[in-house]
Design a protein around this motif. Sequence first.
Motif, PDB file in Angstrom:
ATOM      1  N   LEU A 166     107.439  18.922  25.762  1.00 54.54           N
ATOM      2  CA  LEU A 166     106.941  17.972  24.766  1.00 54.54           C
ATOM      3  C   LEU A 166     105.808  17.128  25.339  1.00 54.54           C
ATOM      4  O   LEU A 166     104.818  16.843  24.658  1.00 54.54           O
ATOM      5  CB  LEU A 166     108.086  17.074  24.293  1.00 54.54           C
ATOM      6  N   SER A 168     103.688  18.024  27.677  1.00 54.58           N
ATOM      7  CA  SER A 168     102.479  18.848  27.810  1.00 54.58           C
ATOM      8  C   SER A 168     101.832  19.116  26.462  1.00 54.58           C
ATOM      9  O   SER A 168     100.606  19.275  26.368  1.00 54.58           O
ATOM     10  CB  SER A 168     102.828  20.174  28.496  1.00 54.58           C
ATOM     11  N   GLU A 169     102.644  19.168  25.398  1.00 56.15           N
ATOM     12  CA  GLU A 169     102.103  19.430  24.073  1.00 56.15           C
ATOM     13  C   GLU A 169     101.511  18.178  23.440  1.00 56.15           C
ATOM     14  O   GLU A 169     100.613  18.276  22.599  1.00 56.15           O
ATOM     15  CB  GLU A 169     103.198  19.997  23.165  1.00 56.15           C
ATOM     16  N   GLN A 170     102.008  16.984  23.828  1.00 46.56           N
ATOM     17  CA  GLN A 170     101.508  15.727  23.284  1.00 46.56           C
ATOM     18  C   GLN A 170     101.162  14.783  24.442  1.00 46.56           C
ATOM     19  O   GLN A 170     101.848  13.781  24.676  1.00 46.56           O
ATOM     20  CB  GLN A 170     102.548  15.097  22.355  1.00 46.56           C
ATOM     21  N   GLN A 172      98.761  12.610  24.965  1.00 44.45           N
ATOM     22  CA  GLN A 172      98.365  11.236  24.675  1.00 44.45           C
ATOM     23  C   GLN A 172      99.578  10.348  24.427  1.00 44.45           C
ATOM     24  O   GLN A 172      99.650   9.227  24.942  1.00 44.45           O
ATOM     25  CB  GLN A 172      97.429  11.212  23.461  1.00 44.45           C
ATOM     26  N   THR A 173     100.513  10.868  23.642  1.00 45.29           N
ATOM     27  CA  THR A 173     101.740  10.111  23.376  1.00 45.29           C
ATOM     28  C   THR A 173     102.506   9.873  24.668  1.00 45.29           C
ATOM     29  O   THR A 173     103.002   8.765  24.931  1.00 45.29           O
ATOM     30  CB  THR A 173     102.622  10.869  22.375  1.00 45.29           C
TER      31      THR A 173
END
Length: 359
Positions: A166, A168-170, A172-173
Amino acid sequence: MTDVALDAPRARGWSGLLLALAAFLLVPAIPVAGALLPVTDGYLLLIPAFAVCTLLGWWAGGRGSLAFFWVVLAGYAMMHGRGSWGAYDVLLRAWSIILAGAFGVLALVDARRPLFARALSATGMALVAALGITTVLRAPSGTVEVLVARQLQSRNLATVTQLRTLASEQPQTFARLTKSYPGAGSPIDAVSEALTVVARAGVVAFPALLALQSLAALALAWGLYHRIGRARIGPPMGSLREFRFNDQLVWGLIVGLTVLLLPTVAPGRAVAFRMLRTFGINLIVFFLSLYALRGLGVISWVLPQRMLGILVAISILLALIPTTTGIALPGLLFLVTGAGMLGLADTWFDWRRLARPLP
């Protein structure tokens, strides 16, 4: 067949039972709970127990179709995914079958026995049977402990892997979360460390936690059946306000505390006594949990039951959220211990004779 009225009124009140059912099935799926509890797929315990209840209902004159459906469903649930089973899966399924069978036998022997006494006896019988099977098979010492440790580690690894995916996929968050996270380390590393600590406790207290989940499954199956089935198979399940049990169970807590204190009392044999440490811890976890439930029953005479349920639910949810576990878990343990002491004192003082519910 036993003499039971077919058209006896069904037990009423679905809201509390459905909330308990949802908690039983969904809470173990939360990572922190999954790192502690033996059974994350609650249906493995619940469906066989419910199938046995329907069989008992059929024996008492109830519908055979209901029993047939649930027995078939239980067989499917027990055998589903057999090709991918590991040793831990076999262990849990064997336990579930033994537990449900013991519960059914006890119900046939004494149909008037209260649910808690019957469920407690069935859990004890299942434990004795499991120990006997382990002895007959000559399983090496510590086999179950190793299986449990591997299972809990596998769950924790899956959780941490999902968090890293998660992140690596987001990115910025995750960067914002890392920036706002107190401390120099990564929040994922902190979650991993917290899950490791919880898993160690789960390995040590595995028998007690499995027994507690088993009691919950039997109680839920009993309550669900008496809201669905027509034939009565025993006394109805009482409310939390009236929950109490034989005062002789206090000896389980006394024995557990004694075992833990033995190395201090007899330091010359401390090494030998430490081997019993796990046994003592499990006795304390199990019986203190039972007395905590009894203590909550006492509190429910003073506080409105809905308010009590909300407070307990909030405490559990905060303890199960990884970011708040470090703060909420000590509070939850304090709540359980305090309720346990109150329930233990109820053995001698019978608080409910003195307490009065608020208007």
